[in-house]
Design a protein around this motif. Structure first.
Motif, mmCIF file in Angstrom:
data_model
loop_
_atom_site.group_PDB
_atom_site.id
_atom_site.type_symbol
_atom_site.label_atom_id
_atom_site.label_comp_id
_atom_site.label_asym_id
_atom_site.label_seq_id
_atom_site.Cartn_x
_atom_site.Cartn_y
_atom_site.Cartn_z
ATOM 1 N N ILE A 57 -30.707 -26.906 -42.129
ATOM 2 C CA ILE A 57 -31.513 -27.587 -43.140
ATOM 3 C C ILE A 57 -32.922 -26.990 -43.146
ATOM 4 O O ILE A 57 -33.503 -26.737 -42.088
ATOM 5 N N THR A 58 -33.459 -26.764 -44.330
ATOM 6 C CA THR A 58 -34.718 -26.032 -44.463
ATOM 7 C C THR A 58 -35.953 -26.905 -44.654
ATOM 8 O O THR A 58 -37.066 -26.503 -44.307
ATOM 9 N N ARG A 59 -35.796 -28.076 -45.218
ATOM 10 C CA ARG A 59 -36.948 -28.947 -45.470
ATOM 11 C C ARG A 59 -36.812 -30.201 -44.602
ATOM 12 O O ARG A 59 -35.896 -31.002 -44.801
ATOM 13 N N ILE A 60 -37.734 -30.352 -43.640
ATOM 14 C CA ILE A 60 -37.614 -31.411 -42.634
ATOM 15 C C ILE A 60 -38.979 -32.037 -42.380
ATOM 16 O O ILE A 60 -39.964 -31.328 -42.147
ATOM 17 N N GLY A 61 -39.020 -33.355 -42.407
ATOM 18 C CA GLY A 61 -40.261 -34.048 -42.112
ATOM 19 C C GLY A 61 -40.016 -35.272 -41.253
ATOM 20 O O GLY A 61 -38.940 -35.882 -41.309
ATOM 21 N N ILE A 62 -40.994 -35.624 -40.419
ATOM 22 C CA ILE A 62 -40.901 -36.838 -39.607
ATOM 23 C C ILE A 62 -42.203 -37.635 -39.751
ATOM 24 O O ILE A 62 -43.228 -37.094 -40.168
ATOM 25 N N HIS A 103 -43.200 -22.593 -38.294
ATOM 26 C CA HIS A 103 -42.940 -23.720 -37.396
ATOM 27 C C HIS A 103 -41.450 -23.936 -37.149
ATOM 28 O O HIS A 103 -40.615 -23.786 -38.052
ATOM 29 N N SER A 104 -41.127 -24.289 -35.919
ATOM 30 C CA SER A 104 -39.766 -24.678 -35.548
ATOM 31 C C SER A 104 -39.834 -25.981 -34.783
ATOM 32 O O SER A 104 -40.687 -26.154 -33.907
ATOM 33 N N GLY A 149 -40.241 -23.006 -30.784
ATOM 34 C CA GLY A 149 -40.343 -21.550 -30.695
ATOM 35 C C GLY A 149 -39.081 -20.893 -31.222
ATOM 36 O O GLY A 149 -38.168 -21.554 -31.734
ATOM 37 N N GLU A 150 -39.018 -19.574 -31.081
ATOM 38 C CA GLU A 150 -37.875 -18.815 -31.587
ATOM 39 C C GLU A 150 -36.594 -19.225 -30.870
ATOM 40 O O GLU A 150 -36.577 -19.416 -29.659
ATOM 41 N N TRP A 151 -35.516 -19.368 -31.638
ATOM 42 C CA TRP A 151 -34.231 -19.699 -31.049
ATOM 43 C C TRP A 151 -33.125 -18.950 -31.781
ATOM 44 O O TRP A 151 -33.299 -18.513 -32.915
ATOM 45 N N LYS A 152 -32.009 -18.819 -31.097
ATOM 46 C CA LYS A 152 -30.864 -18.139 -31.711
ATOM 47 C C LYS A 152 -29.584 -18.652 -31.081
ATOM 48 O O LYS A 152 -29.525 -18.855 -29.863
ATOM 49 N N LYS A 153 -28.585 -18.830 -31.888
ATOM 50 C CA LYS A 153 -27.296 -19.296 -31.383
ATOM 51 C C LYS A 153 -26.605 -18.174 -30.603
ATOM 52 O O LYS A 153 -26.403 -17.079 -31.125
ATOM 53 N N PRO A 154 -26.238 -18.427 -29.344
ATOM 54 C CA PRO A 154 -25.541 -17.409 -28.542
ATOM 55 C C PRO A 154 -24.078 -17.320 -28.948
ATOM 56 O O PRO A 154 -23.518 -18.260 -29.505
#
Length: 222
Positions: A106-111, A140-141, A145-150
């Motif tokens: 999902i690309t648009r996220i708010g809390i 922003h993530s 920080g940077e993440w990637k699915k292994p």
């Protein structure tokens, strides 16, 4: 993105666990149609598959209903385009929902601080925010920080972006560290992450170990 128009009030199953009745505009007598993005329905279902029941607090809003002071909708809101949902989960925080939303694409996220259980999710150009109007950098993530699915396996010596992905899923699922506190998503496989990994492994019938191989990784994000 594929926004479709429906007649307001009809009962139609959009996915296994999302019915059109859940997303109709809450206003009375203000509109007679509902807009909704089928891609968002699929992404919502991915979150639902992981967490179980999710409550849709707000779906489509017509311009009039969105403009009411009691609603407090932003001008040009994705809700008015059928491209947004406000959701809650009985046992998860808005931060957990935001992290899961990012993990499933999902690309648009708010809390919102004032609504600790609710997260806004939507489709369209990437945009994250913390409280209405407080937009975060495009880089922003919610994972910090940077993440990637292994794809193969993750160990304490793996790249931080893979460890961060593992930590995020453990966090979303409610696993805590050895200190009894919420697991930090920092890319460092220390004692707290190992404790959470061991708990996840034993919960699924595997022995404690300092790794997660393909089968376990698939189970973690299923």
């Amino acid at each position: 993105m594929s926004v479709k128009t429906y007649k307001k009030g009809i009962n139609k199953q959009l996915t296994k666990n999302l019915n059109l009745c859940e997303i109709h505009c809450h206003g009375n007598g203000c509109c007679n149609k509902t807009l909704f993005d089928s891609e968002l329905a699929k992404l919502f279902q991915k979150m639902r598959n992981v967490l179980g029941p999710l409550t849709v607090e707000s779906g489509y809003r017509c311009e009039y209903h969105n403009s009411l002071p009691s609603v407090g909708g932003a001008k040009g809101s994705g809700h008015c385009k059928g491209m947004a949902l406000d959701i809650t989960h009985a046992q998860k925080s808005s931060k957990q929902l935001a992290i899961l939303a990012e993990l499933v694409g999902i690309t648009r996220i708010g809390i919102y601080d004032s609504k600790a259980k609710m997260a806004h999710i939507g489709t369209g150009t990437k945009c994250h925010w913390h409280n209405t109007g407080n937009y975060l950098p495009t880089s922003h993530s919610w994972l910090g920080g940077e993440w990637k699915k292994p794809t193969l396996s993750v160990t304490p010596k793996s790249d931080k972006k893979y460890i961060r992905w593992v930590q995020a899923w453990l966090y979303v699922r409610g696993y805590k560290g050895k200190n009894g506190k919420t697991l930090k998503i920092d890319g460092n496989w220390g004692a707290n992450t190992q404790f959470a990994v061991d708990k996840f492994r034993t919960d699924n019938g595997w022995k404690k170990a300092k790794y997660l191989k393909a089968k376990a990784l698939k189970k973690l994000c299923a």
